[in-house]
Enzyme design. Structure first.
Site, PDB file in Angstrom:
ATOM      1  N   GLN A 211      25.149  20.989   2.127  1.00 44.43           N
ATOM      2  CA  GLN A 211      26.398  21.760   2.168  1.00 44.43           C
ATOM      3  C   GLN A 211      26.184  23.138   1.564  1.00 44.43           C
ATOM      4  OE1 GLN A 211      29.666  19.890   0.118  1.00 44.43           O
ATOM      5  NE2 GLN A 211      31.155  21.406   0.821  1.00 44.43           N
TER       6      GLN A 211
ATOM      7  N   HIS B  43      34.577  20.596   5.393  1.00 44.32           N
ATOM      8  CA  HIS B  43      34.624  20.961   6.812  1.00 44.32           C
ATOM      9  C   HIS B  43      33.853  19.939   7.634  1.00 44.32           C
ATOM     10  CE1 HIS B  43      31.263  23.033   4.831  1.00 44.32           C
ATOM     11  NE2 HIS B  43      30.577  22.880   5.957  1.00 44.32           N
TER      12      HIS B  43
HETATM   13  P1  5GP Z   1      27.582  23.678   5.625  1.00 44.05           P
HETATM   14  O1  5GP Z   1      26.165  24.135   5.528  1.00 44.05           O
HETATM   15  O2  5GP Z   1      28.326  23.934   4.344  1.00 44.05           O
HETATM   16  O3  5GP Z   1      27.758  22.276   6.140  1.00 44.05           O
HETATM   17  O4  5GP Z   1      28.248  24.554   6.760  1.00 44.05           O
HETATM   18  C1  5GP Z   1      28.785  25.807   6.547  1.00 44.05           C
HETATM   19  C2  5GP Z   1      28.891  26.454   7.899  1.00 44.05           C
HETATM   20  O5  5GP Z   1      29.728  27.577   7.769  1.00 44.05           O
HETATM   21  C3  5GP Z   1      27.554  26.950   8.446  1.00 44.05           C
HETATM   22  O6  5GP Z   1      27.275  26.324   9.685  1.00 44.05           O
HETATM   23  C4  5GP Z   1      27.768  28.459   8.584  1.00 44.05           C
HETATM   24  O7  5GP Z   1      27.156  28.982   9.739  1.00 44.05           O
HETATM   25  C5  5GP Z   1      29.267  28.578   8.633  1.00 44.05           C
HETATM   26  N1  5GP Z   1      29.784  29.832   8.116  1.00 44.05           N
HETATM   27  C6  5GP Z   1      29.397  30.455   6.972  1.00 44.05           C
HETATM   28  N2  5GP Z   1      30.115  31.584   6.804  1.00 44.05           N
HETATM   29  C7  5GP Z   1      30.962  31.665   7.859  1.00 44.05           C
HETATM   30  C8  5GP Z   1      31.954  32.621   8.232  1.00 44.05           C
HETATM   31  O8  5GP Z   1      32.210  33.633   7.571  1.00 44.05           O
HETATM   32  N3  5GP Z   1      32.632  32.385   9.396  1.00 44.05           N
HETATM   33  C9  5GP Z   1      32.379  31.276  10.165  1.00 44.05           C
HETATM   34  N4  5GP Z   1      33.085  31.152  11.275  1.00 44.05           N
HETATM   35  N5  5GP Z   1      31.457  30.353   9.833  1.00 44.05           N
HETATM   36  C10 5GP Z   1      30.749  30.551   8.706  1.00 44.05           C
END
Ligand code: 5GP
Ligand code: ZN
Length: 114
Positions: free
Chosen positions: A94, A100
């Site tokens: 994460q 999310h």
């Molecule tokens: P995690 O790694 O926490 O599971 O996923 C976070 C996700 O958020 C990643 O896939 C990354 O590309 C996305 N993300 C990060 N910053 C932003 C942003 O400013 N806008 C959008 N739409 N997605 C984002």
């Protein structure tokens, strides 16, 4: 709302995104760095740092997140299948600390995940 949280800012509208689905509890928008032809994030408006930060009484909201993801998948014509991912904590990969669900589709997914 956590004032320093990126996804709280997106949920409040302070940072604009393409809103693919929204209701009183949830919002869905495209991932900024897509890992598949379809890569959508579904988030609760309420701030939870991760799935590990939810409580048993949040089960209804969590169920609604999954049901909404399934509905968005239907809207995106992902009849061949898709993958939902909830990265949780450091070992889970994460990077954004607001719960999310990733909805990934439009290509075949490998297993095990990296
Ligand atoms: P995690 O790694 O926490 O599971 O996923 C976070 C996700 O958020 C990643 O896939 C990354 O590309 C996305 N993300 C990060 N910053 C932003 C942003 O400013 N806008 C959008 N739409 N997605 C984002
Ligand atoms: Zn947040």
């Amino acid at each position: 709302m956590a004032s320093d949280c990126l996804f709280c800012k997106i949920a409040s509208g302070a940072i604009p995104v393409t809103r693919l689905y929204e209701d009183e509890q949830l919002l869905a928008f495209p991932d900024i760095n897509p890992q598949a032809p379809v890569h959508i994030l579904v988030i609760p408006r309420q701030h939870f740092a991760s799935l590990a930060h939810t409580a048993p009484e949040d089960a209804g909201l969590i169920g609604h997140l999954l049901a909404a993801a399934a509905e968005i998948a239907r809207q995106q014509n992902l009849a061949k299948g898709y993958r939902l991912v909830i990265n949780t904590g450091n070992d889970g990969g994460q990077t954004v600390e607001h719960l999310h669900v990733h909805l990934l589709g439009g290509r075949h997914m490998g297993w095990p995940p990296g």
